[in-house]
Design a protein around this motif. Structure first.
Motif, PDB file in Angstrom:
ATOM      1  N   GLU A 212       0.828  -1.209   0.000  1.00 50.66           N
ATOM      2  CA  GLU A 212       0.000   0.000   0.000  1.00 50.66           C
ATOM      3  C   GLU A 212       0.865   1.263   0.000  1.00 50.66           C
ATOM      4  O   GLU A 212       0.585   2.219  -0.722  1.00 50.66           O
ATOM      5  CB  GLU A 212      -0.928  -0.004   1.212  1.00 50.66           C
ATOM      6  CG  GLU A 212      -2.008  -1.054   1.141  1.00 50.66           C
ATOM      7  CD  GLU A 212      -2.781  -1.209   2.446  1.00 50.66           C
ATOM      8  OE1 GLU A 212      -2.581  -0.398   3.377  1.00 50.66           O
ATOM      9  OE2 GLU A 212      -3.588  -2.155   2.526  1.00 50.66           O
ATOM     10  N   ALA A 213       1.921   1.263   0.805  1.00 55.56           N
ATOM     11  CA  ALA A 213       2.767   2.456   0.940  1.00 55.56           C
ATOM     12  C   ALA A 213       3.556   2.762  -0.326  1.00 55.56           C
ATOM     13  O   ALA A 213       3.778   3.933  -0.654  1.00 55.56           O
ATOM     14  CB  ALA A 213       3.725   2.278   2.118  1.00 55.56           C
ATOM     15  N   THR A 214       3.977   1.729  -1.045  1.00 58.73           N
ATOM     16  CA  THR A 214       4.768   1.939  -2.262  1.00 58.73           C
ATOM     17  C   THR A 214       3.896   2.104  -3.503  1.00 58.73           C
ATOM     18  O   THR A 214       4.382   2.499  -4.550  1.00 58.73           O
ATOM     19  CB  THR A 214       5.735   0.764  -2.518  1.00 58.73           C
ATOM     20  OG1 THR A 214       4.979  -0.447  -2.642  1.00 58.73           O
ATOM     21  CG2 THR A 214       6.773   0.645  -1.426  1.00 58.73           C
ATOM     22  N   VAL A 215       2.610   1.753  -3.388  1.00 65.22           N
ATOM     23  CA  VAL A 215       1.675   1.756  -4.507  1.00 65.22           C
ATOM     24  C   VAL A 215       2.252   0.919  -5.661  1.00 65.22           C
ATOM     25  O   VAL A 215       2.199   1.300  -6.823  1.00 65.22           O
ATOM     26  CB  VAL A 215       1.322   3.200  -4.964  1.00 65.22           C
ATOM     27  CG1 VAL A 215       0.113   3.176  -5.892  1.00 65.22           C
ATOM     28  CG2 VAL A 215       1.040   4.118  -3.791  1.00 65.22           C
ATOM     29  N   MET A 216       2.814  -0.221  -5.274  1.00 61.85           N
ATOM     30  CA  MET A 216       3.347  -1.165  -6.258  1.00 61.85           C
ATOM     31  C   MET A 216       2.536  -2.448  -6.178  1.00 61.85           C
ATOM     32  O   MET A 216       1.911  -2.740  -5.157  1.00 61.85           O
ATOM     33  CB  MET A 216       4.827  -1.483  -5.989  1.00 61.85           C
ATOM     34  CG  MET A 216       5.760  -0.318  -6.205  1.00 61.85           C
ATOM     35  SD  MET A 216       7.535  -0.727  -6.168  1.00 61.85           S
ATOM     36  CE  MET A 216       7.729  -1.889  -4.865  1.00 61.85           C
ATOM     37  N   ASP A 217       2.574  -3.212  -7.238  1.00 58.30           N
ATOM     38  CA  ASP A 217       1.936  -4.511  -7.295  1.00 58.30           C
ATOM     39  C   ASP A 217       2.551  -5.421  -6.224  1.00 58.30           C
ATOM     40  O   ASP A 217       3.752  -5.375  -5.973  1.00 58.30           O
ATOM     41  CB  ASP A 217       2.170  -5.097  -8.700  1.00 58.30           C
ATOM     42  CG  ASP A 217       1.580  -6.465  -8.845  1.00 58.30           C
ATOM     43  OD1 ASP A 217       2.340  -7.451  -8.707  1.00 58.30           O
ATOM     44  OD2 ASP A 217       0.367  -6.561  -9.096  1.00 58.30           O
ATOM     45  N   LYS A 218       1.718  -6.282  -5.608  1.00 52.27           N
ATOM     46  CA  LYS A 218       2.228  -7.129  -4.531  1.00 52.27           C
ATOM     47  C   LYS A 218       3.302  -8.100  -5.007  1.00 52.27           C
ATOM     48  O   LYS A 218       4.192  -8.459  -4.235  1.00 52.27           O
ATOM     49  CB  LYS A 218       1.093  -7.859  -3.819  1.00 52.27           C
ATOM     50  CG  LYS A 218       0.307  -8.826  -4.646  1.00 52.27           C
ATOM     51  CD  LYS A 218      -0.836  -9.416  -3.828  1.00 52.27           C
ATOM     52  CE  LYS A 218      -1.677 -10.352  -4.667  1.00 52.27           C
ATOM     53  NZ  LYS A 218      -2.801 -10.894  -3.897  1.00 52.27           N
ATOM     54  N   VAL A 219       3.256  -8.505  -6.273  1.00 53.56           N
ATOM     55  CA  VAL A 219       4.291  -9.395  -6.807  1.00 53.56           C
ATOM     56  C   VAL A 219       5.624  -8.651  -6.885  1.00 53.56           C
ATOM     57  O   VAL A 219       6.674  -9.193  -6.519  1.00 53.56           O
ATOM     58  CB  VAL A 219       3.883  -9.959  -8.190  1.00 53.56           C
ATOM     59  CG1 VAL A 219       5.012 -10.740  -8.823  1.00 53.56           C
ATOM     60  CG2 VAL A 219       2.637 -10.817  -8.057  1.00 53.56           C
ATOM     61  N   ALA A 220       5.590  -7.392  -7.330  1.00 55.85           N
ATOM     62  CA  ALA A 220       6.824  -6.591  -7.406  1.00 55.85           C
ATOM     63  C   ALA A 220       7.401  -6.354  -6.016  1.00 55.85           C
ATOM     64  O   ALA A 220       8.624  -6.431  -5.818  1.00 55.85           O
ATOM     65  CB  ALA A 220       6.546  -5.258  -8.099  1.00 55.85           C
ATOM     66  N   VAL A 221       6.536  -6.096  -5.036  1.00 56.44           N
ATOM     67  CA  VAL A 221       7.001  -5.897  -3.657  1.00 56.44           C
ATOM     68  C   VAL A 221       7.606  -7.185  -3.131  1.00 56.44           C
ATOM     69  O   VAL A 221       8.677  -7.181  -2.514  1.00 56.44           O
ATOM     70  CB  VAL A 221       5.854  -5.400  -2.749  1.00 56.44           C
ATOM     71  CG1 VAL A 221       6.258  -5.419  -1.280  1.00 56.44           C
ATOM     72  CG2 VAL A 221       5.423  -3.996  -3.161  1.00 56.44           C
TER      73      VAL A 221
END
Length: 155
Positions: free
Chosen positions: A64-73
């Motif tokens: 949520e904090a990075t606003v990135m896809d969960k796979v990328a995180v």
């Protein structure tokens, strides 16, 4: 049917497109420094930056904090963990998740990158007067807040 040339001309004036292009250009120019000096990709640096700023977070909070896809995180976290820059700690409130934290080595790299990031920010935005920078920052925050209201993943 719309003339494809007309669509291209309109695309150049489309604010979301302009924002995306500007964001990519800024990210790529900064990312080259992170990659060359520290061997970090953009998602890895974003994860480190958020953890360095906020402290321990779950992977969901980090997504949520990075606003990135969960796979990328997830990939970024695994890469950072493999390099000894990030650690997983048990989450006392939820036994199914972990808190992700920077290790001492990760915090040291974060501490070395932040001055470089601030220097790059100064160079990239030197063309704007201080009041323009403040206005730009407020406008970006307003757009981000409005976009969050319309994010289907947030609902």
């Amino acid at each position: 049917m719309t003339d494809s040339r007309e669509a291209v001309l309109r695309l150049a004036d489309f604010l979301p497109y302009q924002l995306s292009i500007a964001s990519n250009a800024v990210s790529n120019s900064i990312a080259e420094v992170y990659r060359a000096r520290f061997g970090l990709k953009i998602p890895e640096w974003r994860v480190m930056a958020v953890l360095g700023d906020r402290g321990a977070l779950t992977q969901r909070e980090l997504t949520e904090a990075t606003v990135m896809d969960k796979v990328a995180v997830n990939r970024a976290c695994k890469a950072l963990e493999a390099r000894g820059l990030l650690a997983r700690e048990p989450n006392a409130r939820d036994g199914r998740s972990h808190h992700l934290v920077l290790t001492d080595a990760g915090a040291a790299i974060y501490g070395r990158i932040m001055p470089l990031a601030l220097e790059m920010e100064q160079r990239l935005f030197a063309t704007l007067a201080p009041d323009e920078r403040a206005t730009f920052s407020r406008l970006l925050a307003a757009v981000l807040a409005e976009a969050a209201k319309h994010d289907p993943a947030a609902g």
